[in-house]
Motif scaffolding. Structure first.
Motif, PDB file in Angstrom:
ATOM      1  N   ASP A 296       0.804  -1.223   0.000  1.00  0.00           N
ATOM      2  CA  ASP A 296       0.000   0.000   0.000  1.00  0.00           C
ATOM      3  C   ASP A 296       0.843   1.282   0.000  1.00  0.00           C
ATOM      4  O   ASP A 296       0.917   1.995  -0.992  1.00  0.00           O
ATOM      5  CB  ASP A 296      -0.961  -0.010   1.195  1.00  0.00           C
ATOM      6  CG  ASP A 296      -1.969   1.118   1.110  1.00  0.00           C
ATOM      7  OD1 ASP A 296      -2.751   1.139   0.151  1.00  0.00           O
ATOM      8  OD2 ASP A 296      -1.947   2.003   1.985  1.00  0.00           O
TER       9      ASP A 296
ATOM     10  N   LYS B  47       1.524   9.033  -1.745  1.00  0.00           N
ATOM     11  CA  LYS B  47       1.015   9.779  -0.582  1.00  0.00           C
ATOM     12  C   LYS B  47       2.145   9.868   0.444  1.00  0.00           C
ATOM     13  O   LYS B  47       2.712   8.836   0.831  1.00  0.00           O
ATOM     14  CB  LYS B  47      -0.190   9.068   0.039  1.00  0.00           C
ATOM     15  CG  LYS B  47      -1.492   9.358  -0.663  1.00  0.00           C
ATOM     16  CD  LYS B  47      -2.670   8.850   0.154  1.00  0.00           C
ATOM     17  CE  LYS B  47      -3.972   9.133  -0.563  1.00  0.00           C
ATOM     18  NZ  LYS B  47      -5.124   8.527   0.126  1.00  0.00           N
TER      19      LYS B  47
ATOM     20  N   LYS C 209      -3.424  -1.331  -7.055  1.00  0.00           N
ATOM     21  CA  LYS C 209      -3.130   0.040  -6.619  1.00  0.00           C
ATOM     22  C   LYS C 209      -2.613   0.874  -7.789  1.00  0.00           C
ATOM     23  O   LYS C 209      -2.979   2.050  -7.942  1.00  0.00           O
ATOM     24  CB  LYS C 209      -2.122   0.029  -5.469  1.00  0.00           C
ATOM     25  CG  LYS C 209      -1.824   1.422  -4.997  1.00  0.00           C
ATOM     26  CD  LYS C 209      -1.816   1.585  -3.527  1.00  0.00           C
ATOM     27  CE  LYS C 209      -1.807   3.063  -3.170  1.00  0.00           C
ATOM     28  NZ  LYS C 209      -1.389   3.325  -1.828  1.00  0.00           N
TER      29      LYS C 209
ATOM     30  N   ARG D 170      -9.693   6.554  -6.223  1.00  0.00           N
ATOM     31  CA  ARG D 170      -8.677   6.251  -5.206  1.00  0.00           C
ATOM     32  C   ARG D 170      -9.269   6.235  -3.802  1.00  0.00           C
ATOM     33  O   ARG D 170      -8.733   5.588  -2.914  1.00  0.00           O
ATOM     34  CB  ARG D 170      -7.521   7.262  -5.302  1.00  0.00           C
ATOM     35  CG  ARG D 170      -6.378   6.911  -4.371  1.00  0.00           C
ATOM     36  CD  ARG D 170      -5.118   7.682  -4.659  1.00  0.00           C
ATOM     37  NE  ARG D 170      -4.039   7.260  -3.770  1.00  0.00           N
ATOM     38  CZ  ARG D 170      -2.779   7.591  -3.907  1.00  0.00           C
ATOM     39  NH1 ARG D 170      -2.405   8.357  -4.911  1.00  0.00           N
ATOM     40  NH2 ARG D 170      -1.862   7.159  -3.040  1.00  0.00           N
TER      41      ARG D 170
ATOM     42  N   LEU E 234      -9.629   3.162  -1.728  1.00  0.00           N
ATOM     43  CA  LEU E 234      -8.511   2.635  -0.912  1.00  0.00           C
ATOM     44  C   LEU E 234      -8.614   3.088   0.532  1.00  0.00           C
ATOM     45  O   LEU E 234      -7.855   2.635   1.386  1.00  0.00           O
ATOM     46  CB  LEU E 234      -7.166   3.074  -1.511  1.00  0.00           C
ATOM     47  CG  LEU E 234      -6.800   2.471  -2.868  1.00  0.00           C
ATOM     48  CD1 LEU E 234      -5.625   3.213  -3.485  1.00  0.00           C
ATOM     49  CD2 LEU E 234      -6.465   0.991  -2.721  1.00  0.00           C
ATOM     50  N   ASN E 235      -9.517   4.023   0.783  1.00  0.00           N
ATOM     51  CA  ASN E 235      -9.711   4.491   2.164  1.00  0.00           C
ATOM     52  C   ASN E 235     -10.731   3.654   2.925  1.00  0.00           C
ATOM     53  O   ASN E 235     -11.100   4.014   4.043  1.00  0.00           O
ATOM     54  CB  ASN E 235     -10.167   5.960   2.172  1.00  0.00           C
ATOM     55  CG  ASN E 235      -9.099   6.874   1.608  1.00  0.00           C
ATOM     56  OD1 ASN E 235      -7.909   6.569   1.701  1.00  0.00           O
ATOM     57  ND2 ASN E 235      -9.507   7.981   1.010  1.00  0.00           N
TER      58      ASN E 235
HETATM   59  N1  GLY Z   1      -3.329   4.349   1.307  1.00  0.00           N
HETATM   60  C1  GLY Z   1      -4.370   4.795   0.483  1.00  0.00           C
HETATM   61  C2  GLY Z   1      -3.894   5.459  -0.755  1.00  0.00           C
HETATM   62  O1  GLY Z   1      -2.732   5.376  -1.088  1.00  0.00           O
HETATM   63  O2  GLY Z   1      -4.660   6.110  -1.408  1.00  0.00           O
END
Ligand code: GLY
Length: 341
Positions: free
Chosen positions: A139, A145, A226, A240, A243-244
């Protein structure tokens, strides 16, 4: 295992995620191949550096980098403005210039801190992610991020800033403490729930005692998902956000625990809470709900919290995922399909 190369093409940067055995030994030549050179600081944690730091430095020096290390205490408290300032001062003391670079050797804390330092030192220098935990491999090392925490909120100060390369050396997975490995599985299960039913099936048929054998396949599936998501939505304004899943509740729980719970453990509870919310609003069917909670428990992850719901909601109101005073929770609809509620 064979080495895998997964390209990530975002509007602000294209790079490769390499997954395979012995990759830390190739760090210097890989960075040289990408046109990097000069000074390089390896940023690491005190639990990881003794294991892999010397291999990384030797590889960099063999490739003619002027390489050195800055090592921080292990744990979430290092993702702070204080450690960020310390790192900035270290780079300035070493007369780092824009042509120099950083390597993040460690888990999510090291990657986030190093990435944010790289994003902001002299308005941006290049950096490479070398994840050494399951969570960072699947991740946090991919997608750009970067952030540090404030006392009131996690990841409150940060930037989207892509690495030049992600080098995931699967040999490091052998030394991940059991608790951290389990915590990393929370992000893996999250990925399976939001976008990969085949991965969900694989996980259901993987005995925790034999998890190590399945990790290369699991990491590949998560990184491919991802990469696809961040290519479509680098800035977290659309897909995206899936992913939260579990992260709004999860961050609040993690913070409320004073970071005694690991990120993945809190995300597991948060995922279970999001699933309960999805069942109660009729968006998730009870059979899928049971399957998701059973899978979390199968890998020894928690699905309940003792913390007061109102207290958690007040922490959640400081979350970045709040827009116009509204909380955008990600709720699963079925296995392999999440949506924003
Ligand atoms: N960990 C969530 C993202 O990278 O969006």
């Amino acid at each position: 295992m064979k080495n895998i190369v997964i390209p990530v093409n975002t509007p602000s940067g294209c790079y490769e995620v390499k997954v395979g055995s012995g990759l830390i030994r190739t760090l210097g030549e890989e960075m040289q191949r990408l046109g990097m050179g000069g000074r390089c600081v390896v940023v690491s944690g005190e639990n990881v550096f003794p294991l892999y730091g010397q291999t990384a430095l030797t590889s960099l020096r063999k490739a003619r980098f002027q390489a050195d290390a800055v090592v921080f205490p292990a744990g979430e408290s290092t993702k702070s403005l204080a450690c960020y300032g310390e790192l900035m001062n270290e780079l300035t003391d070493r007369q780092f210039s824009r042509s120099d670079c950083l390597v993040a050797l460690g888990g999510g804390v090291t990657g986030d801190l190093t990435g944010f330092a790289a994003a902001t030192y002299q308005r941006g220098i290049r950096f490479v992610q070398v994840p050494t935990t399951l969570l960072s491999a699947v991740d946090s090392s991919v997608g750009g991020k970067t952030a540090v925490n404030l006392p009131a909120a996690k990841n409150q100060v940060g930037a989207f800033y892509q690495p030049q390369l992600v080098l995931c050396d699967t040999d490091t997975l052998l030394t991940i403490p059991e608790r951290e490995l389990r915590a990393g599985m929370a992000e893996v299960i999250k990925d399976a729930v939001i976008g990969d039913p085949d991965l969900f099936d694989l996980l259901q048929h993987t005995e925790p005692a034999r998890l190590f054998d399945a990790l290369p396949e699991i990491i590949e599936a998560c990184v491919r998902l991802k990469a696809e998501i961040v290519e479509e939505d680098e800035r977290d304004v659309g897909r995206r956000r899936l992913l939260n899943l579990g992260h709004s509740f999860g961050h609040a729980i993690e913070q409320r625990s004073g970071y005694t719970l690991l990120h993945g453990e809190a995300v597991a509870v948060g995922t279970a809470m999001a699933c309960r919310a999805a069942v109660s609003t009729g968006t998730l069917d009870p059979v899928s709900f049971d399957a998701i909670l059973s899978l979390l428990r199968h890998f020894g992850l928690p699905t309940e919290t003792e913390y007061d719901a109102e207290e958690l909601f007040s922490i959640m109101m400081l979350d970045k995922k709040i827009a116009d005073g509204k909380m955008n929770l990600v709720l699963p609809r079925s296995i392999g399909c999440g949506f924003k509620g």
